[in-house]
Each structure stands twice: as C-alpha cells, then as structure tokens.
Write a protein that holds these residues in place. Structure first.
Motif, PDB file in Angstrom:
ATOM      1  N   LEU A 114     -11.995  -6.149 -23.089  1.00  0.00           N
ATOM      2  CA  LEU A 114     -11.146  -5.453 -24.049  1.00  0.00           C
ATOM      3  C   LEU A 114      -9.795  -6.159 -24.181  1.00  0.00           C
ATOM      4  N   ILE A 115      -9.251  -6.613 -23.068  1.00  0.00           N
ATOM      5  CA  ILE A 115      -7.984  -7.354 -23.086  1.00  0.00           C
ATOM      6  C   ILE A 115      -8.133  -8.633 -23.903  1.00  0.00           C
ATOM      7  N   SER A 116      -9.236  -9.323 -23.709  1.00  0.00           N
ATOM      8  CA  SER A 116      -9.493 -10.558 -24.457  1.00  0.00           C
ATOM      9  C   SER A 116      -9.554 -10.299 -25.956  1.00  0.00           C
ATOM     10  N   GLU A 117     -10.063  -9.123 -26.326  1.00  0.00           N
ATOM     11  CA  GLU A 117     -10.159  -8.765 -27.743  1.00  0.00           C
ATOM     12  C   GLU A 117      -8.808  -8.320 -28.307  1.00  0.00           C
ATOM     13  N   VAL A 118      -8.130  -7.435 -27.594  1.00  0.00           N
ATOM     14  CA  VAL A 118      -6.889  -6.820 -28.081  1.00  0.00           C
ATOM     15  C   VAL A 118      -5.713  -7.785 -28.004  1.00  0.00           C
ATOM     16  N   LYS A 119      -5.675  -8.614 -26.952  1.00  0.00           N
ATOM     17  CA  LYS A 119      -4.566  -9.533 -26.691  1.00  0.00           C
ATOM     18  C   LYS A 119      -3.218  -8.798 -26.663  1.00  0.00           C
ATOM     19  N   PRO A 120      -3.078  -7.837 -25.755  1.00  0.00           N
ATOM     20  CA  PRO A 120      -1.832  -7.053 -25.700  1.00  0.00           C
ATOM     21  C   PRO A 120      -0.648  -7.879 -25.228  1.00  0.00           C
ATOM     22  N   LYS A 121       0.486  -7.677 -25.863  1.00  0.00           N
ATOM     23  CA  LYS A 121       1.714  -8.306 -25.384  1.00  0.00           C
ATOM     24  C   LYS A 121       2.223  -7.570 -24.141  1.00  0.00           C
ATOM     25  N   THR A 122       2.125  -6.244 -24.187  1.00  0.00           N
ATOM     26  CA  THR A 122       2.550  -5.416 -23.055  1.00  0.00           C
ATOM     27  C   THR A 122       1.420  -4.473 -22.678  1.00  0.00           C
ATOM     28  N   MET A 123       1.042  -4.519 -21.394  1.00  0.00           N
ATOM     29  CA  MET A 123       0.018  -3.604 -20.893  1.00  0.00           C
ATOM     30  C   MET A 123       0.606  -2.791 -19.750  1.00  0.00           C
ATOM     31  N   VAL A 124       0.263  -1.512 -19.714  1.00  0.00           N
ATOM     32  CA  VAL A 124       0.744  -0.603 -18.680  1.00  0.00           C
ATOM     33  C   VAL A 124      -0.449  -0.002 -17.956  1.00  0.00           C
ATOM     34  N   GLU A 125      -0.357   0.008 -16.637  1.00  0.00           N
ATOM     35  CA  GLU A 125      -1.383   0.605 -15.796  1.00  0.00           C
ATOM     36  C   GLU A 125      -0.786   1.795 -15.060  1.00  0.00           C
ATOM     37  N   LEU A 126      -1.456   2.939 -15.137  1.00  0.00           N
ATOM     38  CA  LEU A 126      -1.024   4.125 -14.411  1.00  0.00           C
ATOM     39  C   LEU A 126      -1.937   4.297 -13.201  1.00  0.00           C
ATOM     40  N   GLY A 127      -1.406   4.010 -12.015  1.00  0.00           N
ATOM     41  CA  GLY A 127      -2.178   4.080 -10.784  1.00  0.00           C
ATOM     42  C   GLY A 127      -2.605   2.707 -10.318  1.00  0.00           C
ATOM     43  N   GLY A 128      -1.818   2.082  -9.450  1.00  0.00           N
ATOM     44  CA  GLY A 128      -2.094   0.699  -9.050  1.00  0.00           C
ATOM     45  C   GLY A 128      -2.899   0.552  -7.778  1.00  0.00           C
ATOM     46  N   TYR A 129      -2.899   1.570  -6.918  1.00  0.00           N
ATOM     47  CA  TYR A 129      -3.577   1.587  -5.618  1.00  0.00           C
ATOM     48  C   TYR A 129      -3.271   0.324  -4.810  1.00  0.00           C
ATOM     49  N   VAL A 130      -4.208  -0.609  -4.637  1.00  0.00           N
ATOM     50  CA  VAL A 130      -3.940  -1.790  -3.797  1.00  0.00           C
ATOM     51  C   VAL A 130      -3.975  -3.080  -4.609  1.00  0.00           C
ATOM     52  N   ALA A 131      -3.697  -2.981  -5.903  1.00  0.00           N
ATOM     53  CA  ALA A 131      -3.457  -4.142  -6.774  1.00  0.00           C
ATOM     54  C   ALA A 131      -4.717  -4.814  -7.308  1.00  0.00           C
ATOM     55  N   TYR A 132      -5.905  -4.303  -6.998  1.00  0.00           N
ATOM     56  CA  TYR A 132      -7.110  -4.986  -7.493  1.00  0.00           C
ATOM     57  C   TYR A 132      -7.119  -5.030  -9.019  1.00  0.00           C
ATOM     58  N   SER A 133      -7.007  -3.867  -9.655  1.00  0.00           N
ATOM     59  CA  SER A 133      -7.025  -3.841 -11.123  1.00  0.00           C
ATOM     60  C   SER A 133      -5.795  -4.535 -11.690  1.00  0.00           C
ATOM     61  N   CYS A 134      -4.673  -4.394 -11.020  1.00  0.00           N
ATOM     62  CA  CYS A 134      -3.440  -5.034 -11.479  1.00  0.00           C
ATOM     63  C   CYS A 134      -3.605  -6.548 -11.537  1.00  0.00           C
ATOM     64  N   ILE A 135      -4.109  -7.149 -10.473  1.00  0.00           N
ATOM     65  CA  ILE A 135      -4.291  -8.601 -10.437  1.00  0.00           C
ATOM     66  C   ILE A 135      -5.336  -9.039 -11.458  1.00  0.00           C
ATOM     67  N   LEU A 136      -6.454  -8.307 -11.513  1.00  0.00           N
ATOM     68  CA  LEU A 136      -7.525  -8.653 -12.448  1.00  0.00           C
ATOM     69  C   LEU A 136      -7.051  -8.576 -13.892  1.00  0.00           C
ATOM     70  N   PHE A 137      -6.399  -7.484 -14.257  1.00  0.00           N
ATOM     71  CA  PHE A 137      -6.008  -7.276 -15.648  1.00  0.00           C
ATOM     72  C   PHE A 137      -4.763  -8.087 -16.026  1.00  0.00           C
ATOM     73  N   ALA A 138      -3.798  -8.176 -15.115  1.00  0.00           N
ATOM     74  CA  ALA A 138      -2.589  -8.953 -15.422  1.00  0.00           C
ATOM     75  C   ALA A 138      -2.928 -10.415 -15.660  1.00  0.00           C
TER      76      ALA A 138
END
Length: 285
Positions: free
Chosen positions: A74-98
């Motif tokens: 979805l990120i590859s399609e949307v190409k967001p300039k700014t993305m916000v994540e609510l709930g980071g836990y231990v950074a897995y999704s943060c690192i993957l998505f960022a």
C-alpha cells in the motif's frame, strides 16, 4: 512453546504477552549478537533479528510478515510524504514501514507510543536500523500527542495512517485527526486487528455514509464512549486505561467520504485477522 500453543494462548487472552519484560530482553538479544556490525544500518537485518528472537525466544505481538506485506504494498502505491503510526510496540512495523516510505520518496515517519519502555526500545532499534534521521518517536497518549504535534506545526497532514494501538481509540483518534484537518481527501488509513480481537465501532464508522454520520452527530452519538463494545480483555488491554482515563470526545468530520475494504490476513501465530484499508476520496458540502 510451539506456534500452536502460542496461538491458543493468544486466542484466549489478547494481552497475555504484554509488557512482561520480553521487550527489553529483545533489545539485549539484538544488541548482543556477534554480527551486530553487519546489522547496523540495515533495516532488513534488524527485522530479521527481531523475527529470530520471536521465533526462538518469546513471542512478540508484531504486525507479522503477512499483514506487513499488505501495508508495504500500500505504501508503494500511495507514496505518502508523511506517514503516522499509532502504536509502535518494539519498532517492527516502524522499521518495516518507515524503510518503505523512505524508498517511496517520503519525507517523514511518526510513530506514537504510550509506553515509555516500548518507546525506548523503538528508539534504540530505529537507530540501529539507520532510520533515526527519518523517524520521529513520540511518547504519550495518542490523542494528546496528535494534538500537540498539530498545535506545534510539526504535523500538518497525514497522507497515510496505520492504526495498531488501543483498539477503542481507533475511531476516536481518527475523528480527532478529521477535526484537525490532518485526515482529508487523499489520506489513506490501514487498521490492524479488525478481526482479531475486532473493532466494530471503527469498521462501522469508516463504512458509514455521510448521511449516517451526520445523523449520528446530530443525535449526539459522538459523545458516547465505545469501550462497552469490546471484550473486557481488550477494553482493559493496557494498565493505564484502567485508572478511569477517558478517550477523547471528538465530533470528527462527518462530511468525509470513505471507500473501505477488508483485506483478509493472518497473525504471526496463524490466527485469522484482517487489515481494513480505507481511502478518503472526497468531502461533501
């Protein structure tokens, strides 16, 4: 513990794995690896190290490969300039998505995390992955952090929002973002765990028509709490929510038109789940 045992335990109590010390153990595990120099600055290698801990040591409630791939595509399609994540836990999704947002030409990734221990783990692993100049880690409750970032002019618009925090706050935080004009036509939302443990109020809201939302606002339904729509284990998922703290009451912007669909997926344990992908397509007058 086998994957089957983990799956049964997860199905029995969603918060059984929450904050028992394994998050700091993960940090020691990753930073104690003999190949640390090869991991440093490589997001993929850091994710592999986190996966190894979850596979060989203790389960972690990360987004997982299946759902992670959905959001990365979805990120590859949307190409967001700014993305916000609510709930980071231990950074897995943060690192993957960022990393995906950066590859897509994005400018900034915000991860909002209430637990200061988890936030410290996020910062350490984001730094190890070489993303600390791209990722902003924000401590505090999601609604307070959103309002502060907006008032300070740091966060002006959300091109893509990933919701994976306190389940009853999904709808109220989205409404807050609507009121602040952070979510507008063009914004894309991806909400995790809408099947397991489930999020009826959020799904009803993003799937409602403008007429239905206007009627709810006129009837004062936005003033009502949503915790009662969730099982006790979900409504009391985090210790700080048991002290009487109320969710933010927000009217939202009922004039926003959403197109929303469920993408079926699986938890890392094999438990069926889904990502609700919602696109804000226009605003009615």
């Amino acid at each position: 513990m086998t994957v089957f045992d983990v799956s049964r335990a997860y199905a029995r109590q969603e918060d059984v794995f929450y904050n028992d010390g394994r998050e700091l153990e993960l940090l020691r595990f990753v930073y104690g690896r003999p190949d640390l120099d090869k991991i440093r600055g490589n997001p993929t290698k850091v994710l592999e190290a986190i996966d190894e801990y979850a596979r060989t040591q203790k389960y972690l409630m990360n987004v997982g490969e299946d759902k992670g791939r959905i959001v990365v595509d979805l990120i590859s399609e949307v190409k967001p300039k700014t993305m916000v994540e609510l709930g980071g836990y231990v950074a897995y999704s943060c690192i993957l998505f960022a990393d995906a947002v950066r590859e897509a030409g994005g400018e900034r990734y915000f991860t909002l995390e209430r637990d200061p221990v988890f936030g410290a783990v996020i910062m350490a692993l984001v730094d190890l992955a070489g993303l600390n100049d791209f990722v902003t880690v924000v401590f505090g409750s999601s609604d307070t952090s959103i309002k502060r970032l907006h008032s300070e002019g740091v966060l002006k618009h959300i091109d893509m929002l990933f919701l994976d925090h306190y389940k009853p706050a999904y709808m109220t935080d989205l409404k807050l973002c609507e009121e602040l004009r952070l979510v507008t036509p063009g914004s894309v939302l991806a909400a995790d765990n809408v099947i397991k443990p489930g999020n009826p109020p959020y799904l009803e809201y993003v799937r409602s028509t403008v007429a239905q939302k206007r009627k709810a606002v006129e009837g004062g339904e936005h003033e009502l709490g949503v915790q009662g729509r969730f099982p006790d284990s979900t409504a009391k998922q985090y210790a700080w929510r048991q002290d009487g703290e109320r969710l933010v009451s927000a009217r939202g912007n009922p004039n926003l038109v959403y197109e929303s669909r469920l993408i079926n997926s699986f938890e890392p344990t094999g438990v069926p789940d889904g990502i609700e992908v919602t696109r804000c397509v226009r605003e009615e007058s």
